[in-house]
Design an enzyme around this catalytic site. Sequence first.
Site, mmCIF file in Angstrom:
data_model
loop_
_atom_site.group_PDB
_atom_site.id
_atom_site.type_symbol
_atom_site.label_atom_id
_atom_site.label_comp_id
_atom_site.label_asym_id
_atom_site.label_seq_id
_atom_site.Cartn_x
_atom_site.Cartn_y
_atom_site.Cartn_z
ATOM 1 C CB CYS A 1 45.820 37.144 35.807
ATOM 2 S SG CYS A 1 46.127 38.798 36.448
ATOM 3 C CG ASN B 1 49.421 43.052 35.356
ATOM 4 O OD1 ASN B 1 50.054 44.025 34.973
ATOM 5 N ND2 ASN B 1 49.987 42.119 36.074
ATOM 6 C CB CYS C 1 43.662 39.975 41.484
ATOM 7 S SG CYS C 1 42.360 41.201 41.716
ATOM 8 N NE ARG C 2 43.354 35.603 38.400
ATOM 9 C CZ ARG C 2 42.749 35.139 37.326
ATOM 10 N NH1 ARG C 2 42.472 33.843 37.262
ATOM 11 N NH2 ARG C 2 42.403 35.924 36.330
ATOM 12 C CB SER C 3 49.580 38.041 36.790
ATOM 13 O OG SER C 3 49.123 39.329 36.497
ATOM 14 C CG ASP D 1 40.011 36.756 39.012
ATOM 15 O OD1 ASP D 1 40.469 37.494 39.917
ATOM 16 O OD2 ASP D 1 39.820 37.137 37.846
HETATM 17 P P1 4NP Z 1 43.029 39.423 37.855
HETATM 18 O O1 4NP Z 1 41.565 39.796 38.390
HETATM 19 O O2 4NP Z 1 42.854 38.919 36.454
HETATM 20 O O3 4NP Z 1 43.505 38.367 38.794
HETATM 21 O O4 4NP Z 1 43.851 40.707 37.934
HETATM 22 C C1 4NP Z 1 40.694 40.662 37.717
HETATM 23 C C2 4NP Z 1 40.907 42.020 37.736
HETATM 24 C C3 4NP Z 1 40.015 42.875 37.093
HETATM 25 C C4 4NP Z 1 38.911 42.341 36.449
HETATM 26 C C5 4NP Z 1 38.707 40.969 36.417
HETATM 27 C C6 4NP Z 1 39.599 40.134 37.044
HETATM 28 N N1 4NP Z 1 37.985 43.203 35.791
HETATM 29 O O5 4NP Z 1 36.912 42.733 35.383
HETATM 30 O O6 4NP Z 1 38.275 44.420 35.653
#
Ligand code: 4NP
Length: 153
Positions: free
Chosen positions: A8, A11, A13-15, A123
Site C-alpha cells: 500500500c 505500510n 494501515c492496509r497492507s 484507505d
Molecule cells: P496505507 O495508509 O497506505 O494504507 O498505509 C496511509 C498511511 C500513511 C499515509 C497515507 C496513507 N501518509 O500520507 O503518510
Amino acid sequence: MKRVLFVCLGNICRSPMAEGLMRAYSQEQGVPLVVDSAATSAWEVGNPLHPGTAKILRQAGIDMSGMQARQIRLEDWQKYDYIIPMDHDNLTDLESSAPAGHKAKVATYLSVVPGKEAQDVPDPWYTGDFNETRDLLQAGLPYWLAKFRDEQE
Ligand code: 4NP
C-alpha cells in the site's frame, strides 16, 4: 511454498492488515505461506502500525506490535511470487517500477473477488473506517488462498 507481498502507500494501515489477516487465515487453513508487506512510498518507513490497524489485528488475536513500515525493495521482485497492491494508484506505481519480466505477478487485492474486481481497498488513513477495510480484506482471503494453493508446484 508461495511467497506473497501486500503493498500500500504507507505500510501502516492496509497492507500490514492484509499481511496479518492472511498469515492467520493460511495457518488456520493449513496452507504454508510466506507473507510480508511493504509501502510504495518512503513516508512512514520505520514507523509502527497505525493504531486503527493495530486495534483490528488485536481484535483478531494477531500481534504485530513489533512491525516497522518499510518501502518495497528491488530484491522483493525476485523473492515474491505475488505482489498485491491495495489500489490502482499502488498498481500504477508498482508497474512503473517493476523490473523486466515481473509485471505479471502484480494484481490488485480485490481483482480476485467476484463483483469487486475493479474496486480498491479504501484507505482508512483517509476514510477513518478500519472496519470497512477489514471486511473487504476478509472477503478476499479465501479467493487468494485458493489461488496460492492451486498454483503450488
Ligand atoms: P496505507 O495508509 O497506505 O494504507 O498505509 C496511509 C498511511 C500513511 C499515509 C497515507 C496513507 N501518509 O500520507 O503518510
